[in-house]
Motif scaffolding. Structure first.
Motif, PDB file in Angstrom:
ATOM      1  N   THR A  65      35.384  33.329  41.761  1.00 59.32           N
ATOM      2  CA  THR A  65      35.602  34.318  40.642  1.00 59.32           C
ATOM      3  C   THR A  65      37.195  34.966  40.641  1.00 59.32           C
ATOM      4  N   LEU A  66      37.541  35.383  42.070  1.00 54.84           N
ATOM      5  CA  LEU A  66      38.710  35.927  42.510  1.00 54.84           C
ATOM      6  C   LEU A  66      39.974  34.999  42.017  1.00 54.84           C
ATOM      7  N   GLY A  67      39.610  33.699  42.622  1.00 53.46           N
ATOM      8  CA  GLY A  67      40.705  32.793  42.420  1.00 53.46           C
ATOM      9  C   GLY A  67      40.989  32.571  40.733  1.00 53.46           C
ATOM     10  N   LEU A  68      39.838  32.272  40.039  1.00 58.79           N
ATOM     11  CA  LEU A  68      39.861  31.991  38.606  1.00 58.79           C
ATOM     12  C   LEU A  68      40.525  33.088  38.002  1.00 58.79           C
ATOM     13  N   GLY A  83      42.830  36.669  27.553  1.00 55.95           N
ATOM     14  CA  GLY A  83      42.146  36.433  28.532  1.00 55.95           C
ATOM     15  C   GLY A  83      40.843  35.536  28.170  1.00 55.95           C
ATOM     16  N   LEU A  84      40.245  35.664  26.988  1.00 57.22           N
ATOM     17  CA  LEU A  84      39.066  34.797  26.829  1.00 57.22           C
ATOM     18  C   LEU A  84      39.610  33.372  26.473  1.00 57.22           C
ATOM     19  N   ALA A 123      34.732  36.242  31.161  1.00 56.49           N
ATOM     20  CA  ALA A 123      34.734  36.368  29.534  1.00 56.49           C
ATOM     21  C   ALA A 123      34.159  38.024  29.361  1.00 56.49           C
ATOM     22  N   ILE A 124      33.367  38.224  30.151  1.00 54.23           N
ATOM     23  CA  ILE A 124      32.629  39.674  30.207  1.00 54.23           C
ATOM     24  C   ILE A 124      33.880  40.667  30.411  1.00 54.23           C
ATOM     25  N   GLY A 125      34.720  40.512  31.398  1.00 51.88           N
ATOM     26  CA  GLY A 125      35.772  41.310  31.809  1.00 51.88           C
ATOM     27  C   GLY A 125      36.854  41.470  30.621  1.00 51.88           C
ATOM     28  N   LEU A 156      39.574  27.942  27.697  1.00 50.97           N
ATOM     29  CA  LEU A 156      40.437  26.645  28.406  1.00 50.97           C
ATOM     30  C   LEU A 156      40.040  26.233  29.687  1.00 50.97           C
ATOM     31  N   LEU A 157      39.757  26.862  30.623  1.00 49.04           N
ATOM     32  CA  LEU A 157      39.321  26.365  32.008  1.00 49.04           C
ATOM     33  C   LEU A 157      37.725  25.957  31.846  1.00 49.04           C
ATOM     34  N   SER A 158      37.180  26.563  30.771  1.00 50.12           N
ATOM     35  CA  SER A 158      35.776  25.929  30.956  1.00 50.12           C
ATOM     36  C   SER A 158      35.768  24.675  30.479  1.00 50.12           C
ATOM     37  N   LEU A 159      36.869  24.226  29.685  1.00 49.67           N
ATOM     38  CA  LEU A 159      36.896  22.569  29.172  1.00 49.67           C
ATOM     39  C   LEU A 159      37.410  21.611  30.112  1.00 49.67           C
ATOM     40  N   VAL A 160      38.196  22.125  31.518  1.00 47.71           N
ATOM     41  CA  VAL A 160      38.852  21.336  32.337  1.00 47.71           C
ATOM     42  C   VAL A 160      38.189  21.202  33.669  1.00 47.71           C
TER      43      VAL A 160
END
Length: 465
Positions: free
Chosen positions: A197-200, A454-455, A409-411, A460-464
């Motif tokens: 989570t920190l890295g992402l 941010g969202l 996403a929540i953040g 975008l990251l969720s797609l890759v």
């Protein structure tokens, strides 16, 4: 994150504590949240008390026995404080050492000495992002505002051109990057991997803060062109200090816990062997508590002793750092109690049942829930905690990466459109000497940009990944 989970410590209220149907549960959730919103906004009740009363109201509306509702709330409160309380305390100590020793000023002065003209907004966002890692948002504002005002005045810069990048850096760190309270609680609630989570979070934060900071500040400066208010230009914390920590040692201390946690995440991915000595060492050194504790102990020498602090002065600094976080700990704890009450009355099951018929992606749903609570309560922390409790069941079958993105996403949703029910709104307004309208056009729009951008990067990251 490490430590006992909320569910483990909630044995006092195992399983659903009511057999209410989805309709009744839905009404109970809306009523519970409405009670919290009304108490905070209308009656100006402290968020800790509002969350406590709202949790009890939720149980009553859901038809749960009051004794079991109380057991759920207290179990969730205790588990949340046990999980993140020490981390919040260690972060507060590190932030206080950074401020009182003059380490923060050393970072500011070193970077500003190398930045001129068009580079100044980028320098401000860099300063705010680095200093914002160990500091709570409100502390970061108090620390950086004098710098922003002095730079704007002496360099004849637009206040918004300098101020917006600094605010964006602080806000992005607050909402997306642990060890800030909101992300930590969401990580705990969703059982996300802190290192991943920190890295992402850092990966999402960098482009987000660039867009919402230096780039948006160009437009903000055109919309609101005001000078730095004279009465707010004050002396900086270490203006009269004879000694300051060195720049390299200060940056090393601030980034040490981040580096340790990222190394742990990297080793977990590359080695992936619990029996490996390397992974055993990094699992310990990269755990949040050990990483922050190491930074605090190192900071006592690289920050405190370097500034000429005696042992008594360091002890006094540590002591003073803990009192201001009492309110934060209580709010976070009560939020954990509210979350556990949501889970125990069966709201999680309801969310799973209802969401099966929706075409809304999980990440977007989590963001929308956080946005709704943020707009209603004005608190990013309350929005993060409540949204995490509502969507926690959706994370059960998600991958490590997916759960980390759900936290982000929540953040992001928790930062959406700060307005008149947010204490941060008034803090920024008064420090910058703006009207309500000017604050809405600058600060509120900036927060919205952070949330939406941010969202976008999370999706975008969720797609890759």
């Amino acid at each position: 994150m490490t430590g006992l989970s909320v569910e483990t410590l909630a044995a006092a209220a195992p399983g659903p504590i009511t057999s209410a149907g989805n309709t009744q549960l839905g009404i109970a959730v809306l009523a519970g949240i409405a009670v919290i919103v009304l108490l905070i906004t209308r009656f100006k009740l402290h968020a800790f008390l509002a969350l406590t009363v709202g949790s009890l109201a939720l149980g009553v509306f859901a038809g749960a026995p009051l004794a079991k509702t109380i057991a759920s709330f207290t179990a969730g409160l205790g588990a949340t404080v046990a999980g993140v309380g020490v981390l919040i305390a260690l972060g507060a100590i590190l932030g206080k050492l950074l401020a009182d020793s003059g380490g923060a000023d050393e970072i500011v002065d070193t970077i500003l000495a190398r930045a001129k003209g068009r580079a100044m907004p980028w320098a401000m966002v860099l300063i705010a992002s680095v200093i914002g890692l160990p500091l709570f948002f409100e502390v970061g504002i108090v620390l950086l505002i004098p710098v922003v005002l002095l730079v704007a005045k002496r360099g004849n810069y637009s206040l918004m051109r300098i101020g917006i990048p600094a605010l964006a850096g602080l806000s992005v760190m607050h909402g997306l990057v642990p060890p800030h309270p909101g992300p930590l609680v969401a990580i705990d609630a969703l059982h996300a991997n802190l290192g991943v989570t920190l890295g992402l979070g850092v990966l999402v934060a960098i482009p987000t803060v660039i867009i919402a900071g230096p780039l948006f500040s160009r437009y903000a400066a055109r919309w609101v062109d005001i000078p730095a208010p004279e009465h707010m230009v004050t002396a900086r914390p270490s203006a009269e200090s004879e000694h300051r920590p060195r720049f390299g040692a200060t940056v090393f201390t601030v980034l040490l816990p981040v580096a340790l946690m990222l190394v742990k995440a990297l080793v977990d991915i590359v080695v992936d062997d619990p029996a490996s000595p390397v992974q055993r060492v990094t699992d310990v050194a990269g755990s949040p508590m050990i990483a922050l504790l190491a930074a605090v102990l190192v900071g006592m020498f690289t920050l405190g002793r370097a500034a000429g602090f005696t042992r008594d002065r360091i002890a006094a600094t540590v002591d003073r750092s803990l009192a201001p976080i009492a309110g934060i700990l209580l709010i976070v704890g009560a939020g954990g109690g509210f979350k556990q009450t949501l889970i125990d009355v069966g709201v999680g099951r309801m969310i799973l049942d209802v969401s099966e018929n929706w075409a809304v992606p999980t990440l977007l749903l989590a963001w929308l829930i956080a946005v709704a609570i943020r707009l209603a309560t004005g608190s990013a922390t309350v929005a993060t905690i409540s949204a995490a409790g509502l969507v926690a069941p959706l994370a059960a079958d998600m991958s490590t990466t997916g759960t980390a993105l759900l936290v982000l996403a929540i953040g992001a949703g928790s930062l959406f459109f700060s307005h008149v029910n947010d204490a941060g709104f008034w803090l920024v307004k008064e420090y910058f000497g703006m009207t309500v309208g000017q604050t809405l056009k600058t600060w509120s729009v900036m927060e919205t940009i952070i949330s939406v951008v941010g969202l976008g990067f999370v999706l975008l990251l969720s797609l890759v990944l």
